[in-house]
Scaffold this motif. Structure first.
Motif, mmCIF file in Angstrom:
data_model
loop_
_atom_site.group_PDB
_atom_site.id
_atom_site.type_symbol
_atom_site.label_atom_id
_atom_site.label_comp_id
_atom_site.label_asym_id
_atom_site.label_seq_id
_atom_site.Cartn_x
_atom_site.Cartn_y
_atom_site.Cartn_z
ATOM 1 N N MET A 7 48.823 34.562 46.647
ATOM 2 C CA MET A 7 47.431 34.129 46.705
ATOM 3 C C MET A 7 46.492 35.328 46.634
ATOM 4 S SD MET A 7 47.769 31.002 49.456
ATOM 5 C CE MET A 7 46.068 31.114 49.914
ATOM 6 N N ALA A 8 46.852 36.405 47.309
ATOM 7 C CA ALA A 8 46.036 37.614 47.262
ATOM 8 C C ALA A 8 46.005 38.196 45.852
ATOM 9 C CB ALA A 8 46.572 38.645 48.253
ATOM 10 N N LEU A 9 47.141 38.218 45.192
ATOM 11 C CA LEU A 9 47.193 38.705 43.810
ATOM 12 C C LEU A 9 46.336 37.837 42.893
ATOM 13 C CD1 LEU A 9 48.304 40.599 41.661
ATOM 14 C CD2 LEU A 9 50.301 39.097 41.491
ATOM 15 N N ALA A 10 46.399 36.531 43.094
ATOM 16 C CA ALA A 10 45.582 35.620 42.291
ATOM 17 C C ALA A 10 44.097 35.893 42.508
ATOM 18 C CB ALA A 10 45.913 34.173 42.640
ATOM 19 N N LEU A 11 43.693 36.132 43.740
ATOM 20 C CA LEU A 11 42.296 36.428 44.038
ATOM 21 C C LEU A 11 41.860 37.737 43.393
ATOM 22 C CD1 LEU A 11 39.726 35.629 45.486
ATOM 23 C CD2 LEU A 11 40.598 36.764 47.532
ATOM 24 N N VAL A 12 42.722 38.733 43.412
ATOM 25 C CA VAL A 12 42.409 40.004 42.749
ATOM 26 C C VAL A 12 42.188 39.779 41.256
ATOM 27 C CG1 VAL A 12 43.394 42.237 42.068
ATOM 28 C CG2 VAL A 12 43.534 41.490 44.433
ATOM 29 N N LEU A 13 43.046 38.996 40.633
ATOM 30 C CA LEU A 13 42.900 38.731 39.200
ATOM 31 C C LEU A 13 41.591 37.993 38.902
ATOM 32 C CD1 LEU A 13 46.560 37.725 38.316
ATOM 33 C CD2 LEU A 13 45.395 39.884 37.800
ATOM 34 N N VAL A 14 41.233 37.040 39.749
ATOM 35 C CA VAL A 14 39.967 36.329 39.563
ATOM 36 C C VAL A 14 38.800 37.298 39.670
ATOM 37 C CG1 VAL A 14 38.406 34.633 40.612
ATOM 38 C CG2 VAL A 14 40.821 34.079 40.297
ATOM 39 N N LEU A 15 38.795 38.120 40.709
ATOM 40 C CA LEU A 15 37.694 39.064 40.911
ATOM 41 C C LEU A 15 37.623 40.098 39.791
ATOM 42 C CD1 LEU A 15 37.906 39.596 44.764
ATOM 43 C CD2 LEU A 15 36.244 38.230 43.491
ATOM 44 N N GLU A 16 38.776 40.574 39.335
ATOM 45 C CA GLU A 16 38.799 41.551 38.252
ATOM 46 C C GLU A 16 38.321 40.938 36.934
ATOM 47 O OE1 GLU A 16 39.570 44.823 37.976
ATOM 48 O OE2 GLU A 16 39.739 44.981 40.144
ATOM 49 N N GLY A 17 38.539 39.657 36.750
ATOM 50 C CA GLY A 17 38.138 39.011 35.515
ATOM 51 C C GLY A 17 36.666 38.631 35.453
ATOM 52 N N LEU A 18 35.989 38.601 36.596
ATOM 53 C CA LEU A 18 34.582 38.198 36.610
ATOM 54 C C LEU A 18 33.689 39.164 35.837
ATOM 55 C CD1 LEU A 18 34.062 36.883 40.249
ATOM 56 C CD2 LEU A 18 34.108 35.570 38.118
ATOM 57 N N GLY A 19 33.927 40.465 35.982
ATOM 58 C CA GLY A 19 33.097 41.455 35.300
ATOM 59 C C GLY A 19 33.084 41.297 33.791
ATOM 60 N N PRO A 20 34.246 41.367 33.138
ATOM 61 C CA PRO A 20 34.247 41.226 31.687
ATOM 62 C C PRO A 20 33.838 39.829 31.206
ATOM 63 C CG PRO A 20 36.474 41.591 32.486
ATOM 64 C CD PRO A 20 35.560 41.745 33.650
ATOM 65 N N MET A 21 34.045 38.815 32.031
ATOM 66 C CA MET A 21 33.676 37.466 31.609
ATOM 67 C C MET A 21 32.158 37.246 31.680
ATOM 68 S SD MET A 21 34.897 33.781 33.120
ATOM 69 C CE MET A 21 33.819 33.775 34.537
ATOM 70 N N PRO A 24 29.957 41.374 29.952
ATOM 71 C CA PRO A 24 30.852 42.221 29.154
ATOM 72 C C PRO A 24 30.231 43.563 28.755
ATOM 73 C CG PRO A 24 30.167 40.302 27.889
ATOM 74 C CD PRO A 24 29.683 40.103 29.285
ATOM 75 N N ARG A 25 28.946 43.589 28.429
ATOM 76 C CA ARG A 25 28.329 44.861 28.032
ATOM 77 C C ARG A 25 28.253 45.834 29.197
ATOM 78 N NH1 ARG A 25 23.492 42.099 25.090
ATOM 79 N NH2 ARG A 25 24.626 41.153 23.374
ATOM 80 N N VAL A 26 27.838 45.336 30.350
ATOM 81 C CA VAL A 26 27.751 46.188 31.545
ATOM 82 C C VAL A 26 29.139 46.673 31.935
ATOM 83 C CG1 VAL A 26 27.129 46.220 33.998
ATOM 84 C CG2 VAL A 26 25.657 45.037 32.352
ATOM 85 N N TRP A 27 30.127 45.774 31.883
ATOM 86 C CA TRP A 27 31.492 46.130 32.241
ATOM 87 C C TRP A 27 32.032 47.205 31.303
ATOM 88 C CZ3 TRP A 27 36.277 45.580 29.819
ATOM 89 C CH2 TRP A 27 37.393 45.727 30.634
ATOM 90 N N ARG A 28 31.781 47.043 29.994
ATOM 91 C CA ARG A 28 32.245 48.023 29.010
ATOM 92 C C ARG A 28 31.591 49.383 29.252
ATOM 93 N NH1 ARG A 28 31.166 45.442 24.590
ATOM 94 N NH2 ARG A 28 33.229 44.546 24.347
ATOM 95 N N ALA A 29 30.278 49.384 29.539
ATOM 96 C CA ALA A 29 29.576 50.648 29.805
ATOM 97 C C ALA A 29 30.133 51.325 31.050
ATOM 98 C CB ALA A 29 28.076 50.400 29.960
ATOM 99 N N MET A 30 30.457 50.534 32.072
ATOM 100 C CA MET A 30 31.024 51.099 33.294
ATOM 101 C C MET A 30 32.389 51.734 33.007
ATOM 102 S SD MET A 30 32.158 49.275 36.834
ATOM 103 C CE MET A 30 33.559 48.526 36.030
#
Length: 66
Positions: A7-21, A24-30
């Motif tokens: 469950m913790a791994l799933a939450l990490v994946l969700v949180l990590e995916g929010l930025g590019p989703m 995307p431009r801000v995430w790419r610049a970061m």
């Protein structure tokens, strides 16, 4: 593995995916700006994240057990 770990791994994946989703431009610049940082700063940043994760995990597991 324990279901809590999955469950913790799933939450990490969700949180990590929010930025590019969502931004995307801000995430790419970061990400591009991070590639310009020296290795020692990236190691400190990564180490800080690892320590923070271990502390949060310990606090949650101690709270659940006690």
């Amino acid at each position: 593995m324990n279901a809590t770990i999955w469950m913790a791994l799933a939450l990490v994946l969700v949180l990590e995916g929010l930025g590019p989703m969502l931004l995307p431009r801000v995430w790419r610049a970061m990400i591009q700006s991070m590639t310009q940082l020296p290795d020692h700063l990236l190691r400190r940043f990564g180490g800080g994240l690892v320590v923070a994760g271990v502390v949060i995990y310990y606090m949650i597991s101690a709270h659940i057990q006690g």
